[in-house]
Design a protein around this motif. Structure first.
Motif, mmCIF file in Angstrom:
data_model
loop_
_atom_site.group_PDB
_atom_site.id
_atom_site.type_symbol
_atom_site.label_atom_id
_atom_site.label_comp_id
_atom_site.label_asym_id
_atom_site.label_seq_id
_atom_site.Cartn_x
_atom_site.Cartn_y
_atom_site.Cartn_z
ATOM 1 N N GLN A 298 0.741 -1.071 0.026
ATOM 2 C CA GLN A 298 -0.163 -0.123 -0.005
ATOM 3 C C GLN A 298 0.856 1.062 0.021
ATOM 4 O OE1 GLN A 298 -3.067 -0.272 3.015
ATOM 5 N NE2 GLN A 298 -2.820 -2.222 3.305
ATOM 6 N N TRP A 299 2.204 1.091 0.122
ATOM 7 C CA TRP A 299 3.131 2.383 0.379
ATOM 8 C C TRP A 299 4.021 2.142 -1.021
ATOM 9 C CZ3 TRP A 299 2.496 6.088 4.236
ATOM 10 C CH2 TRP A 299 1.567 5.784 5.066
ATOM 11 N N PRO A 300 3.797 2.824 -2.035
ATOM 12 C CA PRO A 300 4.702 2.475 -3.274
ATOM 13 C C PRO A 300 6.284 2.752 -2.993
ATOM 14 C CG PRO A 300 2.689 3.713 -3.801
ATOM 15 C CD PRO A 300 2.952 3.792 -2.349
ATOM 16 N N SER A 301 6.525 3.611 -2.041
ATOM 17 C CA SER A 301 7.767 3.810 -2.068
ATOM 18 C C SER A 301 8.762 2.951 -1.109
ATOM 19 C CB SER A 301 8.116 5.544 -1.372
ATOM 20 O OG SER A 301 7.593 5.428 -0.143
ATOM 21 N N VAL A 302 8.039 2.093 -0.540
ATOM 22 C CA VAL A 302 8.551 1.200 0.509
ATOM 23 C C VAL A 302 8.891 -0.163 -0.033
ATOM 24 C CG1 VAL A 302 8.280 0.115 3.038
ATOM 25 C CG2 VAL A 302 7.314 2.450 2.476
ATOM 26 N N ASP A 303 9.931 -0.844 0.343
ATOM 27 C CA ASP A 303 10.280 -2.110 -0.045
ATOM 28 C C ASP A 303 10.773 -2.912 1.163
ATOM 29 O OD1 ASP A 303 9.863 -2.379 -2.789
ATOM 30 O OD2 ASP A 303 11.737 -1.052 -2.873
#
Length: 101
Positions: free
Chosen positions: A24-29
């Motif tokens: 749900q958080w595109p910048s997080v891996d």
């Protein structure tokens, strides 16, 4: 002493909810998640990277997601490392750095 791995795997349920939440958080891996084999006060460690600063509610929401499947109230430690690379820069790339002389 006895040789032990630094971490043990988390359950498939924990791995699933962490993956679903992070999606749900595109910048997080996700870099790593595991159960500590040596730190008695930490049951689950989650290490993430992000190309952007994440708000405080990110960690609170992630902990709540894990607690929905681990009802024994584990100690959860979340580390978010700030990445200097944008996702599109790192896809399919291998970066090698020469050692400093």
């Amino acid at each position: 002493g006895q040789d032990r791995p630094l971490t043990y795997p988390v359950s498939p349920q924990v791995r699933r909810v962490v993956g679903e939440y992070v999606e749900q958080w595109p910048s997080v891996d996700v870099i790593m998640l595991g159960r500590s084999s040596v730190e008695p006060r930490t049951d689950i460690s989650i290490i993430l990277s992000s190309t952007e600063q994440v708000p405080g509610e990110f960690g609170d929401g992630l902990k709540k997601a894990v607690l929905r499947v681990r009802k024994d109230f584990p100690e959860i430690r979340i580390f978010v490392l700030r990445s200097g690379l944008k996702k599109e820069d790192s896809v399919g790339q291998v970066y090698q750095y020469a050692p400093l002389k």
